[in-house]
Write an enzyme that holds these catalytic residues in place. Structure first.
Site, short mmCIF file in Angstrom:
data_model
loop_
_atom_site.label_atom_id
_atom_site.label_comp_id
_atom_site.label_asym_id
_atom_site.label_seq_id
_atom_site.Cartn_x
_atom_site.Cartn_y
_atom_site.Cartn_z
N HIS A 462 -1.33 -7.49 0.69
CA HIS A 462 -0.38 -8.61 0.58
C HIS A 462 -1.12 -9.94 0.41
O HIS A 462 -0.85 -10.70 -0.52
CB HIS A 462 0.51 -8.65 1.83
CG HIS A 462 1.45 -9.82 1.87
ND1 HIS A 462 2.76 -9.74 1.47
CD2 HIS A 462 1.26 -11.11 2.25
CE1 HIS A 462 3.34 -10.92 1.61
NE2 HIS A 462 2.44 -11.77 2.08
N GLU A 463 -2.03 -10.22 1.33
CA GLU A 463 -2.73 -11.51 1.26
C GLU A 463 -3.59 -11.60 0.00
O GLU A 463 -3.77 -12.70 -0.55
CB GLU A 463 -3.59 -11.71 2.51
CG GLU A 463 -2.78 -11.84 3.80
CD GLU A 463 -1.73 -12.94 3.75
OE1 GLU A 463 -1.93 -13.94 3.03
OE2 GLU A 463 -0.69 -12.79 4.43
N HIS A 466 -1.70 -13.12 -2.79
CA HIS A 466 -1.78 -14.59 -2.81
C HIS A 466 -3.10 -15.04 -3.44
O HIS A 466 -3.13 -16.00 -4.22
CB HIS A 466 -1.69 -15.14 -1.39
CG HIS A 466 -0.34 -15.06 -0.76
ND1 HIS A 466 0.79 -15.56 -1.34
CD2 HIS A 466 0.05 -14.53 0.44
CE1 HIS A 466 1.83 -15.36 -0.53
NE2 HIS A 466 1.40 -14.74 0.54
N HIS A 469 -2.95 -14.92 -7.08
CA HIS A 469 -2.16 -16.04 -7.60
C HIS A 469 -3.06 -17.26 -7.80
O HIS A 469 -2.92 -18.01 -8.78
CB HIS A 469 -1.04 -16.36 -6.60
CG HIS A 469 0.17 -16.97 -7.22
ND1 HIS A 469 1.33 -17.20 -6.51
CD2 HIS A 469 0.42 -17.42 -8.46
CE1 HIS A 469 2.23 -17.75 -7.30
NE2 HIS A 469 1.70 -17.91 -8.48
#
Length: 674
Positions: A462-463, A466, A469
């Site tokens: 999940h992290e 980011h 991104h």
């Protein structure tokens, strides 16, 4: 005083020279950075030439580079590697920074210039990212209060300064009380059910504080991952009660009065800006648009989620032979999971060695999708000896950026997991990204492997979403780089990246026994796939309870906020009114340790996780229909979504990628809410 921030770093990718940074460097660097940007903004505001995008908006984007350099380093340290002295300095500096930001955003001369550029945008032929820059700057300044009269601006500035102090206090209280609430165990029999790696981590945590026995430190969310394994019901209850009591124990770190003051000030500020409540201010600048739109999604999920959670509790109580409480839920769930799927946490953990998950799972998927390669750079130093630095390159070996990973928990690190940039990508400034991922995995004793539980594997993926991104950003202006998007869109890419955790080819690549190298047995692989949706009544209910609690605090008018004096009573009533007060399922975050909403920038925005999940679930179906872990699919996602950051309206970018708006059906199917 000369500081390491005075000039751009000469290290690769402008990585800050962390080894040269000392505490005494921050204050003079902040002072110089604010003074420099004030002078730059004054020159823009008093420019005698007619306002243009270049002499006003682009000039603003170029301003404040010294302040950005010191701020990125300081707030990286204050969240991940803090000290009491750093916390004291943060308390001093935060209101000064708030006042500095207000002096810029509330400058009527600057606002008039931005307005003039916006009014002439069509005649000037502004399109694409340039037009978006003008529109977003104007919208943000308007919502910040640039249109208020001088009396209103003066009060607004005072509110913002006090809020910056209060949110810093909330976070510091939470860190101190979480550390102080760690559960000390002196009888090893109480740890029955924990594997050797978990015991080793607990023993190490105790030794670090000069204690005998074992110390169970608490994560940010309600409960603890070890509740799934601990057979001793009394210890499980101690851990849960310690978790729930944080910030409301009547000690020096009590957060109740702090959060009540935050709520009152936010409500007052909203009315000053012409809105009925703080939630209306926040959503006005998000993809949701209004609190009513948020209600429409959250309320549509409540009944089914609560019903599923009640059903799950009954099944779990039958499984263990007694009526379960909150501290029993995870334990009963693991027994049930083992019975139904042969995929309990203890069976899976030996196959999730952290370094293999990172290289053969997280990095492997990013390489297959986006053509990225990762090479560790031991010659480059992070802010702590535990921080690892990786150079990221693209398909043709071209430089992409740096990725820093800070895996382990420590007393100076706040709870939870997050990504933050240290250097933001910008074509205007000629910078490539440097991003950090922080987790809070218990560190085993020296020589022992770091074995992750399934939740920690999912958190790492999940992290890293980011991080992608930020790493794949290809924007002109730093304002739009990476995760600089509307708050209720920011979780979307990270949630999509979770799909690769159990993707067959990725799972087979990283899920290997840490001692033998044997692959995850077929029955465990099958159990993982069959258990998708398992325990979703609990997961959806605890999330919705927190999201609705966040909304309840921020739907209050100024008068209503002033009337609230009992935090616990307000919580109970808010959850009952929302229909989400489910026995044995407390909110994922209760108010006094709800860092997302009272210090972390998700105020009235915690709904964004499930708002983004509508897009995420729809995107997962698209990947499954378009080759899955496929380079062309990854290229489309990177170019049309990840790379554009905030340079395009998020929902417009989604339509460009998907060919249509997102549909809610995939989310409902995933969470068992059809």
């Amino acid at each position: 005083m000369a500081t390491p921030f005075d000039e751009p770093s000469t290290l690769p990718y402008a990585l800050p020279p962390f080894g040269d940074v000392r505490l005494e460097h921050f204050q003079p660097a902040f002072d110089a950075g604010m003074a420099e940007q004030r002078a730059e903004v004054e020159a823009i505001a008093t420019d005698p030439h007619p306002p243009t995008i270049e002499n006003t908006l682009v000039a603003l984007e170029r301003s404040g580079q010294l302040l950005a350099r010191v701020s990125h380093v300081f707030f990286t340290l204050s969240s991940a590697d803090s000290t009491p002295e750093l916390h004291d300095l943060e308390a001093e500096v935060s209101p000064l920074l708030a006042a500095h930001r207000d002096a810029i955003t509330l400058d009527s001369r600057l606002y008039a210039r931005v307005q003039e550029v916006l009014d002439g945008a069509e005649a000037a032929g502004l399109t694409g990212e340039a037009l978006r820059l003008v529109q977003r700057t104007h919208a943000e300044m308007t919502l910040a209060g640039a249109g208020l009269d001088e009396v209103g601006k003066e009060r607004l500035t005072a509110i913002n300064q006090e809020l910056s102090t209060l949110t810093t206090t909330f976070e510091r209280n939470l860190l101190e009380d979480t550390n102080d609430s760690a559960v000390h165990v002196t009888d090893e029999q109480e740890l029955d059910g924990l594997d050797d790696g978990a015991k080793s981590a607990a023993a190490g945590a105790a030794a670090d504080r000069g204690l005998d026995g074992w110390l169970i430190t608490l994560p940010l969310y309600t409960g603890h991952p070890w509740l799934a394994s601990l057979a001793d019901r009394g210890l499980r209850e101690r851990i849960m009660r310690a978790s729930l009591a944080r910030g409301r124990r009547g000690n020096a770190h009590d957060n109740r009065e702090v959060l009540l003051r935050i709520v009152r000030l936010r409500a007052e500020r909203a009315e000053l800006l012409g809105f009925p409540n703080h939630a209306a201010v926040v959503t006005a600048d998000e993809t949701a648009g209004t609190p009513e739109a948020v209600d429409g999604l959250l309320s549509s999920l409540v009944d089914a989620a609560a019903r599923n959670a009640d059903d799950e509790r009954a099944v779990r109580s039958k499984t263990v032979g007694f009526e379960i409480e909150s501290w029993d839920w995870s334990y009963a769930t693991e027994i049930l999971r083992g019975e139904q799927f042969a995929a309990d946490s203890s069976a899976l953990r030996p196959y999730f060695e952290a370094d293999r998950v990172l290289h053969d799972g997280v990095f492997h998927a990013a390489g297959a999708l986006y053509g990225l390669s990762f090479a560790e750079r031991p010659d480059l130093r992070g802010y702590n000896d535990e921080v690892r630095v990786f150079e990221v390159t693209g398909d043709g070996g071209e430089p992409v950026g740096l990725y820093l990973l800070d895996l382990y928990t420590r007393d100076g690190k706040r709870g939870g997991a997050w990504m933050n940039p240290v250097v933001e990508q910008s074509e205007l400034l000629g910078t490539l990204p440097v991003v950090v991922n922080n987790l809070n995995v218990a560190k085993p004793a020296a020589g022992s492997p770091t074995l992750l539980i399934q939740d920690e594997v999912e958190t790492l993926f999940h992290e890293f979403g980011h991080a992608l991104h930020g790493l794949l950003a290809r924007t002109t202006y730093p304002r739009f780089s990476g995760t600089n998007v509307e708050r209720d869109f920011v979780e979307f890419p990270s949630q999509v990246n979770e799909m690769w955790v159990s993707w067959p080819s990725v799972l087979a690549n990283y899920a290997k026994h840490h001692e033998t190298g044997a692959p995850l047995p077929p029955e465990l692989v099958l159990g993982l796939s069959e258990s998708e949706g398992f325990n979703e009544g609990f997961g959806t209910t605890e999330y919705l309870a927190a999201a609705l609690l966040d909304q309840a605090w921020h739907r209050l008018s100024a008068a209503e906020a002033a009337a609230v004096t009992d935090v616990e009573a307000f919580e109970r009533q808010a959850l009952a009114d929302a229909g989400i007060a489910v026995a044995a399922v407390p909110p994922r975050y209760s108010s006094t340790y709800f860092a997302h909403t009272f210090s972390g920038g998700y105020d009235a925005g915690y709904y964004g996780y499930i708002w983004s999940e509508v897009l995420d679930a729809d995107t997962v179906e698209w990947f499954r229909d378009n080759g899955g872990l496929d380079r062309e699919a990854g290229r489309r996602f990177a170019e049309r979504l990840l790379g554009v950051g905030g340079a395009k309206d998020p929902l417009e970018a989604y339509r460009d990628f998907r060919g249509r708006d997102a549909e809610v059906g995939p989310l409902l199917r995933r969470r068992g809410l059809e």
